[in-house]
Design a protein around this motif. Sequence first.
Motif, PDB file in Angstrom:
ATOM      1  N   ASP A  49       9.915  -1.041  50.746  1.00 36.11           N
ATOM      2  CA  ASP A  49      10.278  -1.584  48.721  1.00 36.11           C
ATOM      3  C   ASP A  49      10.262  -2.486  49.018  1.00 36.11           C
ATOM      4  O   ASP A  49      10.423  -3.437  47.942  1.00 36.11           O
ATOM      5  CB  ASP A  49      10.895  -0.722  48.560  1.00 36.11           C
ATOM      6  CG  ASP A  49      10.410   1.080  48.966  1.00 36.11           C
ATOM      7  OD1 ASP A  49       9.563   1.147  48.294  1.00 36.11           O
ATOM      8  OD2 ASP A  49      11.514   1.933  48.646  1.00 36.11           O
ATOM      9  N   GLY A  95      15.749  -0.589  42.525  1.00 39.45           N
ATOM     10  CA  GLY A  95      14.754   1.152  43.206  1.00 39.45           C
ATOM     11  C   GLY A  95      14.840   1.227  44.374  1.00 39.45           C
ATOM     12  O   GLY A  95      14.950   2.136  45.022  1.00 39.45           O
ATOM     13  N   GLN A  98      18.155   2.139  45.642  1.00 39.03           N
ATOM     14  CA  GLN A  98      18.528   3.783  45.360  1.00 39.03           C
ATOM     15  C   GLN A  98      18.276   4.329  45.682  1.00 39.03           C
ATOM     16  O   GLN A  98      18.548   5.857  46.820  1.00 39.03           O
ATOM     17  CB  GLN A  98      18.472   3.614  43.923  1.00 39.03           C
ATOM     18  CG  GLN A  98      19.373   3.331  42.705  1.00 39.03           C
ATOM     19  CD  GLN A  98      18.636   4.107  41.403  1.00 39.03           C
ATOM     20  OE1 GLN A  98      17.300   4.144  41.579  1.00 39.03           O
ATOM     21  NE2 GLN A  98      19.010   4.021  40.223  1.00 39.03           N
ATOM     22  N   HIS A  99      16.973   4.162  46.508  1.00 40.50           N
ATOM     23  CA  HIS A  99      16.297   4.085  48.597  1.00 40.50           C
ATOM     24  C   HIS A  99      17.421   4.198  49.224  1.00 40.50           C
ATOM     25  O   HIS A  99      16.770   5.957  50.186  1.00 40.50           O
ATOM     26  CB  HIS A  99      14.424   3.926  48.103  1.00 40.50           C
ATOM     27  CG  HIS A  99      13.583   4.861  48.897  1.00 40.50           C
ATOM     28  ND1 HIS A  99      12.522   4.216  48.997  1.00 40.50           N
ATOM     29  CD2 HIS A  99      13.851   5.806  49.852  1.00 40.50           C
ATOM     30  CE1 HIS A  99      11.977   5.208  49.902  1.00 40.50           C
ATOM     31  NE2 HIS A  99      12.361   5.803  50.551  1.00 40.50           N
ATOM     32  N   SER A 105      12.176   9.716  48.416  1.00 40.15           N
ATOM     33  CA  SER A 105      11.969   8.835  47.540  1.00 40.15           C
ATOM     34  C   SER A 105      11.101   9.196  46.426  1.00 40.15           C
ATOM     35  O   SER A 105      10.898  10.287  46.276  1.00 40.15           O
ATOM     36  CB  SER A 105      10.845   8.423  48.303  1.00 40.15           C
ATOM     37  OG  SER A 105       9.554   7.785  47.651  1.00 40.15           O
ATOM     38  N   HIS A 107       9.531   8.213  43.578  1.00 38.77           N
ATOM     39  CA  HIS A 107       8.986   6.545  42.471  1.00 38.77           C
ATOM     40  C   HIS A 107       8.924   7.020  41.526  1.00 38.77           C
ATOM     41  O   HIS A 107       8.711   5.736  40.932  1.00 38.77           O
ATOM     42  CB  HIS A 107       7.195   7.458  43.010  1.00 38.77           C
ATOM     43  CG  HIS A 107       7.037   7.865  44.292  1.00 38.77           C
ATOM     44  ND1 HIS A 107       6.442   6.757  44.811  1.00 38.77           N
ATOM     45  CD2 HIS A 107       7.362   8.884  45.664  1.00 38.77           C
ATOM     46  CE1 HIS A 107       5.940   7.179  46.328  1.00 38.77           C
ATOM     47  NE2 HIS A 107       6.231   8.491  46.084  1.00 38.77           N
ATOM     48  N   ASN A 108       9.806   7.689  40.632  1.00 38.36           N
ATOM     49  CA  ASN A 108       9.976   7.685  38.883  1.00 38.36           C
ATOM     50  C   ASN A 108      11.372   5.770  38.956  1.00 38.36           C
ATOM     51  O   ASN A 108      10.798   5.569  38.170  1.00 38.36           O
ATOM     52  CB  ASN A 108      10.680   9.303  38.627  1.00 38.36           C
ATOM     53  CG  ASN A 108      10.166  10.132  38.712  1.00 38.36           C
ATOM     54  OD1 ASN A 108       8.923   9.306  37.654  1.00 38.36           O
ATOM     55  ND2 ASN A 108      10.537  11.914  38.749  1.00 38.36           N
ATOM     56  N   ASP A 109      11.999   6.084  40.088  1.00 38.49           N
ATOM     57  CA  ASP A 109      12.248   4.537  40.068  1.00 38.49           C
ATOM     58  C   ASP A 109      11.584   3.597  39.906  1.00 38.49           C
ATOM     59  O   ASP A 109      12.694   2.109  39.828  1.00 38.49           O
ATOM     60  CB  ASP A 109      13.439   4.866  41.188  1.00 38.49           C
ATOM     61  CG  ASP A 109      14.457   6.023  41.746  1.00 38.49           C
ATOM     62  OD1 ASP A 109      14.244   6.649  40.243  1.00 38.49           O
ATOM     63  OD2 ASP A 109      15.043   6.017  42.700  1.00 38.49           O
ATOM     64  N   TYR A 110      10.505   3.640  39.936  1.00 35.23           N
ATOM     65  CA  TYR A 110       9.540   2.086  40.157  1.00 35.23           C
ATOM     66  C   TYR A 110       8.769   2.335  39.221  1.00 35.23           C
ATOM     67  O   TYR A 110       7.889   1.239  38.917  1.00 35.23           O
ATOM     68  CB  TYR A 110       8.745   2.506  42.144  1.00 35.23           C
ATOM     69  CG  TYR A 110      10.061   2.279  42.964  1.00 35.23           C
ATOM     70  CD1 TYR A 110      10.075   1.017  43.552  1.00 35.23           C
ATOM     71  CD2 TYR A 110       9.474   3.529  43.521  1.00 35.23           C
ATOM     72  CE1 TYR A 110      11.332   1.425  44.414  1.00 35.23           C
ATOM     73  CE2 TYR A 110      10.830   3.168  44.475  1.00 35.23           C
ATOM     74  CZ  TYR A 110      10.806   2.423  45.477  1.00 35.23           C
ATOM     75  OH  TYR A 110      12.018   2.320  46.030  1.00 35.23           O
TER      76      TYR A 110
END
Length: 242
Positions: A49, A95, A98-99, A105, A107-110
Amino acid sequence: MGLFAALHLALQIAITVISWRFFYLGVQGEAVRALSVLSRGVVLDVVDDYLLVVNNIVTDGLFIHRCYVIWGRNIKVTIVPTLSLIATIVMGSVGASQHDEIGGSDHNDYRLAFKMTILTNLTLMGLTAGRIWWIRRDVVSVLDPSVTHTYDMVIAMILESGAIYCISIILYLIAVARLNTLDSLLAISAFRAAIPQIMNIAPILILVRVGSGRSVDETSSSGVLDSRSSPRASFAVNRNLN
């Protein structure tokens, strides 16, 4: 960019191997070893990431510099794309952090980071291709048609390479939005792994196409010069003149 592509590929291979190892240990009932393997996979995910964030700085930074040069080194033109890139970096870093904290993981964070990436690239595509088109419009009545064709080819290269990258991110976002089945998870993993490669391949495509174009031009030019300098060609020219 070639180095970044190789690093991303190596990380994806390592993550895949660890995932299969985790699955195997889980089937065997070795829960402790499976959790240990899973923690190593999470670390590699976080590294990937952050590497993607750094990779995005390099590729979009190159695009911004190219736009800056094409606009006659006018720094004002790069303000909006630079601010958009900074916002992308911040969102991507948040993101990734937070990961790291959650150990999973989401994926909404990205999504916001990738949406900002699309916005940055569309802005740069419009500014760069638009500037070249404007220059072409001014010189089309003066220059040879072959020269104006070169302008068209450059515009096409910029739009094609940018479109490939944006489409790959859009497909990833669509897969994330439909995160409710196993097929969606597989699609997310595939598109997520492809994005870094396309990010690096798209600018390299421009370099390769420009280089191949130069090679063709140089070969054609050298062929013309060789024919003009050969005795037989000189004799033919002199006979026609006489």
